[in-house]
Write a protein that holds these residues in place. Structure first.
Motif, PDB file in Angstrom:
ATOM      1  N   GLY A  18      -3.861  24.210  -9.053  1.00 43.12           N
ATOM      2  CA  GLY A  18      -3.633  24.566  -7.653  1.00 43.12           C
ATOM      3  C   GLY A  18      -2.169  24.423  -7.316  1.00 43.12           C
ATOM      4  O   GLY A  18      -1.299  24.951  -8.006  1.00 43.12           O
ATOM      5  N   ARG A  19      -1.879  23.653  -6.271  1.00 44.22           N
ATOM      6  CA  ARG A  19      -0.492  23.477  -5.875  1.00 44.22           C
ATOM      7  C   ARG A  19       0.091  22.176  -6.445  1.00 44.22           C
ATOM      8  O   ARG A  19       1.048  21.634  -5.914  1.00 44.22           O
ATOM      9  N   TYR A  20      -0.530  21.705  -7.493  1.00 45.18           N
ATOM     10  CA  TYR A  20      -0.061  20.455  -8.082  1.00 45.18           C
ATOM     11  C   TYR A  20       0.108  20.612  -9.589  1.00 45.18           C
ATOM     12  O   TYR A  20      -0.559  21.429 -10.217  1.00 45.18           O
ATOM     13  N   TYR A  36      -1.102  12.311  -5.896  1.00 46.57           N
ATOM     14  CA  TYR A  36      -2.312  11.498  -5.957  1.00 46.57           C
ATOM     15  C   TYR A  36      -2.465  10.926  -7.358  1.00 46.57           C
ATOM     16  O   TYR A  36      -2.118  11.582  -8.336  1.00 46.57           O
ATOM     17  N   ILE A  37      -2.972   9.731  -7.428  1.00 51.22           N
ATOM     18  CA  ILE A  37      -3.326   9.191  -8.748  1.00 51.22           C
ATOM     19  C   ILE A  37      -4.712   8.608  -8.637  1.00 51.22           C
ATOM     20  O   ILE A  37      -5.017   7.908  -7.674  1.00 51.22           O
ATOM     21  N   ASN A  38      -5.552   8.949  -9.587  1.00 49.69           N
ATOM     22  CA  ASN A  38      -6.844   8.269  -9.625  1.00 49.69           C
ATOM     23  C   ASN A  38      -7.281   8.027 -11.062  1.00 49.69           C
ATOM     24  O   ASN A  38      -6.707   8.564 -12.009  1.00 49.69           O
ATOM     25  N   VAL A  39      -8.283   7.212 -11.153  1.00 47.93           N
ATOM     26  CA  VAL A  39      -8.695   6.737 -12.471  1.00 47.93           C
ATOM     27  C   VAL A  39     -10.201   6.903 -12.653  1.00 47.93           C
ATOM     28  O   VAL A  39     -10.974   6.727 -11.721  1.00 47.93           O
ATOM     29  N   HIS A  40     -10.557   7.329 -13.851  1.00 51.08           N
ATOM     30  CA  HIS A  40     -11.972   7.372 -14.228  1.00 51.08           C
ATOM     31  C   HIS A  40     -12.103   6.550 -15.491  1.00 51.08           C
ATOM     32  O   HIS A  40     -11.265   6.657 -16.395  1.00 51.08           O
ATOM     33  N   SER A  41     -13.137   5.783 -15.554  1.00 49.12           N
ATOM     34  CA  SER A  41     -13.280   4.971 -16.762  1.00 49.12           C
ATOM     35  C   SER A  41     -14.732   4.623 -17.030  1.00 49.12           C
ATOM     36  O   SER A  41     -15.508   4.410 -16.101  1.00 49.12           O
ATOM     37  N   ILE A  79      -2.904  12.222 -12.605  1.00 48.25           N
ATOM     38  CA  ILE A  79      -1.832  12.219 -11.614  1.00 48.25           C
ATOM     39  C   ILE A  79      -1.608  13.649 -11.153  1.00 48.25           C
ATOM     40  O   ILE A  79      -1.490  14.550 -11.978  1.00 48.25           O
ATOM     41  N   ARG A  80      -1.565  13.830  -9.859  1.00 49.68           N
ATOM     42  CA  ARG A  80      -1.246  15.148  -9.329  1.00 49.68           C
ATOM     43  C   ARG A  80       0.062  15.061  -8.575  1.00 49.68           C
ATOM     44  O   ARG A  80       0.209  14.267  -7.664  1.00 49.68           O
ATOM     45  N   LEU A  81       1.015  15.872  -8.990  1.00 46.06           N
ATOM     46  CA  LEU A  81       2.327  15.851  -8.363  1.00 46.06           C
ATOM     47  C   LEU A  81       2.571  17.190  -7.690  1.00 46.06           C
ATOM     48  O   LEU A  81       2.380  18.238  -8.303  1.00 46.06           O
ATOM     49  N   PRO A  82       3.023  17.170  -6.428  1.00 46.64           N
ATOM     50  CA  PRO A  82       3.174  18.443  -5.731  1.00 46.64           C
ATOM     51  C   PRO A  82       4.359  19.231  -6.277  1.00 46.64           C
ATOM     52  O   PRO A  82       5.369  18.660  -6.683  1.00 46.64           O
ATOM     53  N   LEU A  83       4.196  20.549  -6.240  1.00 43.85           N
ATOM     54  CA  LEU A  83       5.307  21.418  -6.600  1.00 43.85           C
ATOM     55  C   LEU A  83       6.236  21.485  -5.412  1.00 43.85           C
ATOM     56  O   LEU A  83       5.803  21.617  -4.290  1.00 43.85           O
ATOM     57  N   GLN A  84       7.502  21.391  -5.681  1.00 42.66           N
ATOM     58  CA  GLN A  84       8.402  21.448  -4.539  1.00 42.66           C
ATOM     59  C   GLN A  84       8.605  22.888  -4.075  1.00 42.66           C
ATOM     60  O   GLN A  84       8.703  23.165  -2.910  1.00 42.66           O
ATOM     61  N   LYS A  85       8.681  23.752  -5.045  1.00 42.80           N
ATOM     62  CA  LYS A  85       8.891  25.145  -4.661  1.00 42.80           C
ATOM     63  C   LYS A  85       7.758  25.979  -5.228  1.00 42.80           C
ATOM     64  O   LYS A  85       7.855  26.482  -6.338  1.00 42.80           O
ATOM     65  N   PRO A  86       6.699  26.124  -4.470  1.00 38.16           N
ATOM     66  CA  PRO A  86       5.550  26.865  -5.009  1.00 38.16           C
ATOM     67  C   PRO A  86       5.897  28.294  -5.382  1.00 38.16           C
ATOM     68  O   PRO A  86       5.287  28.886  -6.231  1.00 38.16           O
ATOM     69  N   GLU A  87       6.901  28.857  -4.711  1.00 36.30           N
ATOM     70  CA  GLU A  87       7.235  30.248  -5.036  1.00 36.30           C
ATOM     71  C   GLU A  87       7.878  30.366  -6.409  1.00 36.30           C
ATOM     72  O   GLU A  87       8.068  31.437  -6.926  1.00 36.30           O
ATOM     73  N   ALA A  88       8.211  29.185  -7.001  1.00 37.16           N
ATOM     74  CA  ALA A  88       8.806  29.236  -8.343  1.00 37.16           C
ATOM     75  C   ALA A  88       7.795  29.696  -9.376  1.00 37.16           C
ATOM     76  O   ALA A  88       8.146  30.107 -10.468  1.00 37.16           O
ATOM     77  N   LEU A  89       6.531  29.588  -8.994  1.00 36.15           N
ATOM     78  CA  LEU A  89       5.487  30.039  -9.915  1.00 36.15           C
ATOM     79  C   LEU A  89       5.501  31.562  -9.933  1.00 36.15           C
ATOM     80  O   LEU A  89       5.219  32.212  -8.950  1.00 36.15           O
ATOM     81  N   LYS A  90       5.831  32.112 -11.102  1.00 40.85           N
ATOM     82  CA  LYS A  90       5.964  33.583 -11.152  1.00 40.85           C
ATOM     83  C   LYS A  90       4.599  34.220 -11.081  1.00 40.85           C
ATOM     84  O   LYS A  90       3.586  33.656 -11.474  1.00 40.85           O
TER      85      LYS A  90
END
Lengths: 129, 580
Positions: B487-489, B540-545, B555-566
């Motif tokens: 998605g956006r992460y 976001y960070i979450n754990v499954h165990s 870990i999900r890290l947001p994209l700073q510039k989503p338009e960078a995705l070609k």
């Protein structure tokens, strides 16, 4: 033992400039065995003095020295005797410093610790033109 | 650690107590002062108004009574003036006049009598059969004869009934006569009785000696004799009315009284009421005010205690966060300085290693000499020398990696390719000291850049990888690091097939100071710092165990510039919602 000669058929004259004494000593021995005329200097100042007296074909210059910045020495060398080919040795992996050196007229750069054969090949390449 | 928590508790307990006290006092004092002042003023006001009102009322009543008495006198006087005196000696005339009076003034005149100077009643009209009664030795006759007109006290007369007499003296045929009339006591009594307020407010009339002239309605009085003195001792108010208080005695409550003098100070009209009833409104107001004050005070105290507890817990929370932040800064700083230290060391090592390698090479050079060609161990020596060279190369690689890592430790916020950071971190990870553990990376090279601090990302990755290594220490295993777009992460997964984390601990692993490692091996801050870093980046960070299966950190890290995705690089998989 592969020997080498410069374009005139004479021995290649190499100037070593590095403040690591042991390093210079062993390089001196190894290069001498391969019939290269080596001069050892242990500081930038000494190197410059040596170049005043003799026109060396190649200089092997360590960029990180106590008394003088290697780049400075390089610039001086090129000014004094533009024909000299300088091979710079860098200790840290800084691409930037190496690039700086190339921009200022170095022939090539090698990182320490370097392979002797690589060094020898580079010397021969430098004296090939 | 324990000391810090204790001192914080102390600080908050004393602090709360002090603050609550201060606020309570500061709230109470003005409240009490103002209420007290207002109430006091109101009380005074009320007091004045009450007495002023009662004074007027009593005064009016006194006037009414006095008027009544004067009117009776005037009636008789008029009677005398309006007919020839001898006519009055005629009983039929007297009868007629009486009748007229009784008509005009309903039921007030009971009879009429004419008494000569000797006290003998010479004429009489009325319903009582008195005939020729003799009054010569009665006190009233003696008193009445001395004055132009007279009003007696109430007394039990010949007829054994309470009545009082009104008499007017007149001169006729050389002699004085008294024209006397009996005034209906009931009517007179009711005049006084009319003054009734509430349940305990009533009036009565006394004579100078304190004897009742009207029927006492309420059997509550103390010794009557003292009344006169008592009354004289009271405060004199408007219209000459005396105001005072009767103290409470056994059986009788405290009462207020107002007294007006009547009949030329012969009689006193006393109005009396239980103080509590008279001031009932005021008392009620005072009680209401007191209750409100009390409730208000209670409310203030409760609210304050609650409020301050809230403030304190908030402050404690803030303190805790601050503590966390400080620790994190220290950790980050440590990482940076360790990096610099390592870089310095690596750099210094390069020189000795270089020398060693060259010396070994020199030995090899020397072995080329004739004298060594027959040596038994020539091959072995060459091999050994080669090995020195190889190990030197290895040293070079190690320091190269370390220097590379240290060089790129940058706290600036910038665009980053996370795959590069992962590769670097994996390269320097401590896996050499753990046998049987492999780290595999599955990095999608097409993921876009994220925006953040390189040092912080390094810290997070290092932490997760080290945790995984620690978990796999005993039995070995593998660690897989995956990156892909979600998605956006950018999704980074670090998972291992180690012993897993029990359900009970799962909810707490991101808590600061929570650790399952033995003392000295960890401070429990690593994951909480990671959590903080990622949260601040907007990720976001979450754990499954699962126990004995493995652990997976996402870990999900947001994209700073989503338009960078070609456009031609849309991810193949559907987007994953964060927090899953």
């Amino acid at each position: 033992m592969p020997e080498s000669q410069n374009a005139d058929g004479k021995k290649i004259k190499v100037l070593l400039v590095d403040d690591e004494i042991r390093f210079v000593e062993v390089l001196f021995k190894r290069l001498s065995k391969r019939n290269i005329d080596v001069t050892k200097t242990f500081s930038g100042t000494e190197g410059i003095q040596a170049l005043r007296k003799v026109d060396f074909d190649v200089a092997i210059l360590d960029l990180k020295m106590e008394d003088m910045d290697g780049l400075e020495v390089l610039k001086v060398f090129k000014k004094m005797y533009p024909k000299i080919e300088v091979i710079i040795l860098t200790g840290h992996e800084s691409e930037q410093t190496a690039q700086e050196g190339m921009k200022n007229g170095a022939f090539a750069y090698l990182t320490k610790p370097c392979d002797f054969e690589d060094l020898f090949d580079t010397i021969r390449k430098a004296t090939a033109d | 650690m324990a000391e810090e928590i204790t001192s914080k508790k102390l600080y908050s307990r004393t602090f709360t107590r002090n603050m609550v006290l201060i606020v309570v006092v500061v709230s109470f004092v003005p409240m009490l002062l103002v209420s007290g002042m207002i109430l006091h003023q109101y009380s005074i006001s009320y007091n004045e108004k009450l007495y002023a009102h009662l004074t007027e009322v009593v005064h009016r009543h006194a006037q009414d009574i006095d008027n009544f008495l004067n009117e009776r006198l005037n009636n008789l006087q008029f009677l005398l003036d309006s007919c020839k005196d001898e006519a009055l000696l005629d009983e039929s005339v007297l009868q007629e006049r009486l009748f007229q009076l009784q008509q005009k003034y309903e039921g007030e005149f009971e009879d009429l009598g004419v008494i000569n100077k000797n006290g003998v009643q010479v004429a009489y009209a009325g319903r009582f059969s008195l005939g020729k009664a003799e009054y010569s030795d009665t006190k009233w006759f003696q008193e009445a004869f001395e004055k132009p007109y007279y009003i007696s006290d109430v007394f039990l007369g010949l007829r054994s009934r309470p009545h009082f007499i009104v008499a007017v003296k007149s001169f006729y045929q050389g002699s004085y006569y008294l024209l006397r009339s009996t005034i209906n006591f009931e009517i007179f009594n009711s005049l006084a009785e009319n003054l009734r307020i509430g349940k305990t407010g009533f009036a009565f009339i006394l004579n100078r000696d304190g004897k009742f002239q009207t029927k006492p309605h309420y059997d509550m009085l103390t010794s009557n004799k003292s009344y006169m003195d008592f009354i004289k001792a009271g405060k004199k108010a408007k219209h000459g009315i005396y105001i005072g208080e009767i103290q409470a005695t056994s059986g009788f409550n405290q009462a207020i009284y107002l007294a007006a003098l009547l009949k030329n100070e012969d009689w006193i009209l006393v109005y009396q009421q239980e103080k509590q009833e008279a001031f009932s409104d005021l008392i009620r107001t005072q009680i209401v005010a007191a209750v409100i004050l009390l409730l208000g005070a209670l409310l203030i105290v409760i609210m304050n205690v609650l409020l301050f507890h809230k403030v304190i817990s908030h402050m404690t929370e803030v303190d805790r966060e601050k503590e966390m932040m400080n620790r994190q800064i220290i950790e980050t700083g440590k990482l940076a300085s360790v990096g610099r230290l390592a870089a310095g060391t690596a750099h210094e090592i390069n020189n000795p290693v270089a020398i060693m390698v060259q010396e070994a090479g020199w030995i090899a050079d020397l072995l080329e000499e004739e004298e060594f060609q027959d040596g038994k161990n020539l091959e072995e020596i060459h091999r050994a020398l080669k090995q020195i060279g190889n190990q030197g190369k290895r040293c070079k690689e190690i320091t190269h990696k370390l220097l590379s890592f240290a060089r790129t430790s940058d706290t600036q916020i910038q665009d980053l390719q996370i795959n590069e950071i992962i590769k670097e971190v994996v390269a320097i990870s401590d896996k050499a000291s753990y046998t049987g553990i492999s780290i595999n990376t599955h990095l999608d090279e097409n993921i876009p850049l994220i925006y953040g601090s390189q040092t912080e990302i390094q810290q997070v990755l290092l932490n997760l990888i080290n945790n995984a290594l620690y978990a796999l220490k005993k039995k070995g295993g593998k660690i897989d690091i995956t990156t892909r777009l979600a998605g956006r992460y950018v999704l980074v997964i670090v998972e291992d097939d180690g012993p897993g984390i029990p359900e009970a601990n799962l909810g707490r692993i991101f808590d600061p100071f929570f650790t399952t490692k033995p003392v000295g091996e960890g401070n429990g801050l690593g994951l909480s710092i990671c959590f903080g870093i990622i949260q601040r980046m907007g990720g976001y960070i979450n754990v499954h165990s699962t126990v004995d299966v493995g652990t997976r950190f996402e870990i999900r890290l947001p994209l700073q510039k989503p338009e960078a995705l070609k456009l031609d690089e849309q991810p193949a998989e559907t987007s994953v919602n964060p927090g899953e």
